[in-house]
Design an enzyme around this catalytic site. Sequence first.
Site: not given
Ligand code: BES
Ligand code: ZN
Ligand code: ZN
Length: 518
Positions: A290, A297, A308, A367, A371
């Site tokens: 990811d 990121k 991920d 990101d 979902r």
């Molecule tokens: N894979 C990430 C979540 C994640 C973060 C997993 C840290 C493991 C460690 C997910 O896809 C993500 O990036 N989520 C975002 C959502 C936001 C953009 C609404 C997040 O958590 O910042």
């Molecule tokens: Zn993710």
């Molecule tokens: Zn993500």
Amino acid sequence: MDTKLLFQDIAGFQTPLLAVFAVDIAVGKDAEPLPGLLTTSDAVTNAAAKVLASGEFAGTMGETLLLHAPNGLKAERLLIVGIGKAKTLSVDEVRKGAGTAVRFAKPRSIREMAIAFPEDHALSDEHLESLPCELTGRALVEGALLAEVDYDTYRSERKDLAVHTLSLIAKEDEKTTRAEIQKGFDEGVVVAAAQNFTRSLVNEPGNVLTPTELGKRAAAMCAEMGLQCEVYSTEKLHELKMGAFWAVSQGSVEPPALIVMTYEPALKKGQSADGNAPVLGLVGKGITFDTGGISIKPADGMEKMKYDMAGAGAMIGAMRAIAELKPRVKVIGVVCSAENMPDGKAFKPGDVVTAMSGKTIEIVNTDAEGRLVLADGLHYAKTLGCTHLIDAATLTGAVAIALGILNVGLFSNDEATWEKFHAATAISGEKFWRLPCTDDYKDQIKSQIADIMNSGKTRHGGAISGAMFLKEFAGETPWMHLDIAACAWNDESKPWIANGPSGIAVRSILEWVRSYSA
Ligand code: BES
Ligand code: ZN
Ligand code: ZN
């Protein structure tokens, strides 16, 4: 590691190392720690008497004390392993204690060892709750086999530090029965192998474990375990109109993989298939890397985003154990795997996509891709006939802010389903904390131009916004969502487990499934 269960006197057992458990039996808030051994063997008690009286060992969780040439024992070494307060003792501490013993032996090049089955009746009832012997046997094996693994696969010089043989030594008496311990022991071998399989998948780097490769490994596991497995890709996503899943994958040169694993329980003699029987759907987020996509990121820590796919890993591992333990309930595992990359072809913030269910989604952050793949995975599982759904996903960073790294965030739209899961966690020893996902939170994902958007309006309750999005696709079907983002990878090792992939949720999902066994 070869594990054996033996019934004999521990004092007479010849071994390079014999481990026994000790608990802190001190009562009262300010009482000095007081270690008590969980063994009725007089020989072991005598050998340890002096050092226990010295006050140098308290019996706290993960504490160890080694005696060479213990008096009166055939063992070359006696290892006393603390497993914490007697008052709060459960099989989970036994699991960690077994792990601590194995991880003590490993770096000391001890290849053979033994652990004494903890005898709760060695201490008076006022000190501790009794340990059910089947679950204790299972926890011992699980703890030992989970502890055995270190993630050094990619080092060119790997030291052979494995414990090759572990004997669990139990005594059969009116408190413990051979059949129960053996049953727990056999299950422990299966469960730990499944959890370690998950961990090995999650450990793989993104360049090795692409969606296609994850599909191959799941298919190989299914072939070995006698499960049906189909691995689909781009064409099938288009055919099923999985617009959300496809959007995530479209920026990568690696094709997506939709993995469907099916377990059908055998019918009892003369029994016909029950059309009203539950069908459980296990849906896993399998983002093999990811980057965040166009909403990229920061570079710092991005390497960790290879994990991920831990939700997918958990479901594949759970299916492995289900295949072996054969509960009487149908289970379908659905894994949605893709790589989230920025590219000229990638999906963008502002795009509107249509999910398989027909709902339109405004993409506000690429990101928040997990979902999206799960939206189609959950809906697809329903079309396959699933009556109950559970998903596991490293969904949000926000869940770590809400709960820290000890508890998995759990969400559900159905009390009965959640209660069954909660009961299952008493057996698994894994920690989950339920968070709300009531409809009044829906405002967060209201879109100006589509049915919903893929990220909350504000950052408040980010884990809840993620769950609210998924809830839209579970609809009326009883559903649970496990946000394992904070618990799937341990940055630090513990005396009982290596750092790296934890294999979280495999044991709980498995127990939950087994609770539906007809
Ligand atoms: N894979 C990430 C979540 C994640 C973060 C997993 C840290 C493991 C460690 C997910 O896809 C993500 O990036 N989520 C975002 C959502 C936001 C953009 C609404 C997040 O958590 O910042
Ligand atoms: Zn993710
Ligand atoms: Zn993500």
